[in-house]
Write an enzyme that holds these catalytic residues in place. Structure first.
Site, mmCIF file in Angstrom:
data_model
loop_
_atom_site.group_PDB
_atom_site.id
_atom_site.type_symbol
_atom_site.label_atom_id
_atom_site.label_comp_id
_atom_site.label_asym_id
_atom_site.label_seq_id
_atom_site.Cartn_x
_atom_site.Cartn_y
_atom_site.Cartn_z
ATOM 1 C CG HIS A 1 -3.645 -9.257 1.852
ATOM 2 N ND1 HIS A 1 -3.109 -8.212 2.553
ATOM 3 C CD2 HIS A 1 -3.791 -10.270 2.735
ATOM 4 C CE1 HIS A 1 -2.922 -8.580 3.815
ATOM 5 N NE2 HIS A 1 -3.314 -9.826 3.945
ATOM 6 C CD GLU B 1 -1.441 -2.823 2.400
ATOM 7 O OE1 GLU B 1 -0.443 -3.026 1.709
ATOM 8 O OE2 GLU B 1 -2.588 -3.084 2.007
HETATM 9 C C1 NOJ Z 1 -0.813 -5.534 -0.592
HETATM 10 C C2 NOJ Z 1 -0.995 -6.433 0.590
HETATM 11 O O1 NOJ Z 1 -2.070 -6.003 1.385
HETATM 12 C C3 NOJ Z 1 0.304 -6.449 1.366
HETATM 13 O O2 NOJ Z 1 0.157 -7.223 2.544
HETATM 14 C C4 NOJ Z 1 1.414 -6.984 0.494
HETATM 15 O O3 NOJ Z 1 2.625 -6.865 1.187
HETATM 16 C C5 NOJ Z 1 1.527 -6.175 -0.806
HETATM 17 N N1 NOJ Z 1 0.255 -6.050 -1.442
HETATM 18 C C6 NOJ Z 1 2.484 -6.856 -1.765
HETATM 19 O O4 NOJ Z 1 1.977 -8.103 -2.148
HETATM 20 CA CA CA Z 2 -3.779 -4.352 0.707
#
Ligand code: NOJ
Ligand code: CA
Length: 628
Positions: A398, A423
């Site tokens: 990510h 998200e």
């Molecule tokens: C951003 C990521 O895209 C997400 O999937 C993750 O939960 C958070 N960072 C925390 O690591």
């Molecule tokens: Ca992200």
């Protein structure tokens, strides 16, 4: 030096400059003489352990133009012309130097006709931005893939392949429809630095097609990458997964260890049980390790210290007993030095526990003023892939560097984010309905995306007013939701390709839900895929074959529509049970998103299906052979 591209004698890319500028008077772009020209052709079929298509035809004509300047600098520019586009790269040999610093790329893409384009703005730090539909000549900057359709009906997408030890390329419009490469810099402004004078750049690519779906069906980016560099790949397997994740984004659970902690031993076992009972291969846990208190601050995560209420040895033992794989998690907050110090130890530690898949994260600025997408970042991301490979571990990155097809060379680099994923719906205005019809024609041309589809509680009815819910993200105005229908969430499991495909909602929202049967049946390990119909930002229909089954996903933007699809992709002479997960009669993404219906029908390859989708809706179909 310049190049141009014509399609059937009409100009597509007008004369466009080539070359780079370097420091210390080293010449990389002018006064070269041609010393030789080699033409060659290749036509081969190669296979990969996983992918949208496991076998891919690589068919091109190549011209390598060899050049030399008066100071004996040598350059080969290698062009490849495929049926689905072109690629070219620079191979420099500058004699008698200790180091070479590139300060500017001169490569242009001078699009001959105006038209419409789909892209996110250039940004060396993030790809999590909303797509814009703009006339080509109105795009100031863009990140790649930048997709466009010219006024004379050519679909194309500018990107790069095999990004290795180089900064990312973004695009800047310098005059009408002429785009120049802008490379992400080091803090001192240098774009790329090398020891010695031998430099081979990534490929600059343009995928070209008559129909929009031709871009999705193209294998150009993978064809321009090097063959597999790993000795064995039998440890790399596509998987479906669930995880302790969405509760944190919705604000009802936490990454840190407190009374709302998500990753507890007990909760982990509940997820493992659910996976085992629902034909899901893996589970992922976030917030299991010490350091989350420092997220957004010092970012000092510890990758071998579980929180006291997460007994990782017991969780790993339990998962093994239930035949479930664990996807580990390494959030770095962008603190690369802290992560690199622990890298080898952390991957070995996980591997010793039987954890061979890791989701990484870089949510935070790098210390020292380095950009995420600079050569510094590219080197780091590659180092992680190589370290993981040593321990037979796969990566889901990510906040990654963009995909340029290196999964062909390192098939353990399985999936990544690199765009606005699910998200954003948890704590912001969210992703608009058209987002999911833009991603397949832009971001996903680069490679798989861990979008994490599958929210069933679309309006957060179970969590919005929960006493446990606390706002944790500044963008959260309290009115977040998912901007699609339920059927479209299901369709996205097929459309938004990822070899690690997540059902991202909290498992209580899937329990006893009839529509979850689709994910139970779904197979992340497909053999063959085809985009059947679509237009960027409007609609898309994709089908994938996995073993003897087929899975189809269709989705639409805010316009409700019906699309007729021929089933001639099915095996001739076979009978299939089609289970159709459709928008209900009254479905509407805004006012009635959870209205859906499931119907069954026996079909053959000779038939067609009419796919009706609500505004912001979609449809998913599984086709399974009927035993006669
Ligand atoms: C951003 C990521 O895209 C997400 O999937 C993750 O939960 C958070 N960072 C925390 O690591
Ligand atoms: Ca992200």
């Amino acid at each position: 030096m310049a190049y141009r591209i014509s399609i059937n004698d009409s100009s597509f890319i007008a004369p466009s400059q080539l070359g780079f500028e370097a420091n210390n008077g080293i010449n990389l772009y002018k006064d070269f003489q041609i010393t030789g020209t080699d033409f060659s052709t290749k036509d081969e079929v190669w296979t990969q352990p996983w992918g949208e298509n496991k076998s891919i035809r690589n068919h091109y004509n190549e011209v390598a133009i060899h050049l030399k300047d008066s100071k004996a600098t040598r350059l080969t520019i290698r062009f490849r012309a495929f049926d689905d586009g072109i690629g070219f790269r620079y191979e420099y040999q500058v004699p008698n130097i200790d180091s070479l610093f590139i300060i500017n790329e001169l490569t242009e893409f001078n699009i001959a006709n105006n038209g419409v384009s789909w892209s996110i703005p250039a940004n060396f730090e993030t790809y999590e931005l909303l797509y814009r539909t703009l006339p080509i000549n109105k795009v100031e900057t863009a990140n790649t893939p930048m997709t466009f359709k010219t006024d004379n009906d050519i679909y194309a997408s500018i990107h790069e392949a095999a990004l290795t030890d180089f900064p990312e390329m973004t695009l800047k419009q310098t005059e009408a429809c002429n785009f120049k490469s802008e490379l992400a810099p080091w803090p001192d402004g240098i774009k790329a630095r090398f020891a010695g004078g031998n430099v081979t750049t990534p490929w600059r690519t343009i995928q070209i097609a008559k129909e929009a779906v031709g871009l999705i069906n193209s294998g150009l980016i993978l064809n321009l990458n090097e063959p597999c560099a790993l000795e064995t790949t039998d440890w790399i397997k596509p998987m479906k997964y669930v995880g302790i994740w969405w509760g944190m984004h919705l604000g009802v659970e936490t990454w840190t260890m407190d009374d709302r902690h998500g990753a507890t031993t007990e909760n982990a076992k509940r997820y493992i049980d659910f996976a085992a009972a629902n034909n899901i291969e893996a589970v992922m846990f976030e917030g299991w390790n010490e350091g989350w208190e420092s997220w957004g601050g010092m970012q000092t995560f510890d990758y071998t210290k579980p929180y006291a209420d997460f007994d990782i040895v017991e969780v790993a033992r339990y998962a093994k007993e239930k035949n479930i794989q664990i996807i580990g998690h390494h959030e770095t907050g962008g603190n690369i030095p802290n992560y690199e110090r622990q890298l080898d130890k952390a991957y070995k530690w996980y591997a010793d526990l039987g954890i061979h898949s890791v989701k990484t994260g870089y949510a935070g600025a790098y210390p020292g003023g380095y950009w995420h997408h600079s050569q510094y970042g590219v080197r780091h991301y590659r180092k992680v892939v190589e370290t993981a490979a040593k321990y037979h571990t796969t990566i889901d990155a990510h906040e990654p560097i963009k995909d340029t097809g290196i999964r062909r060379t390192y098939p353990n680099m399985m999936t990544r984010e690199g765009a606005r994923g699910m998200e954003w719906n948890g704590w912001s205005e969210g992703n608009p309905p058209e987002h999911h019809e833009l991603l397949p024609f832009t971001r996903l041309l680069a490679g798989p995306m861990d979008y994490t589809p599958g929210t069933f509680d679309i309006l957060y009815e179970k969590t919005r007013n929960s006493p446990k819910r606390k706002k944790w993200n500044d963008l959260d105005k309290g009115n977040s939701r998912v901007n699609t229908t339920l059927a479209k969430q299901i369709a996205n499991w097929v459309i938004l390709y990822s070899p690690l495909q997540m059902a991202s909602d909290m498992i209580e929202n899937y329990e006893n839900h009839p529509a979850f049967q689709f994910f139970r049946d779904f197979d992340a390990d497909c053999d063959w895929s085809r985009a059947l119909a679509g237009e960027p930002g409007e609609f898309v229909v994709v089908v994938r074959k996995a073993k003897q089954n087929y899975f189809l996903g269709a989705s639409t933007n805010e316009e409700a529509r019906t699309i007729n699809i021929k089933l001639d992709f099915l095996e001739k002479g076979e009978l299939y049970k089609a289970t159709i997960y459709a928008d209900g009669k009254d479905a509407n993404w805004e006012t009635n998103p959870t209205d859906y219906q499931i119907t069954e029908q026996i079909v053959t390859a000779n038939e067609s299906l009419s796919i009706t989708m609500a505004t912001g809706g979609g449809q998913a179909i599984s086709f399974m052979p009927v035993d006669e």
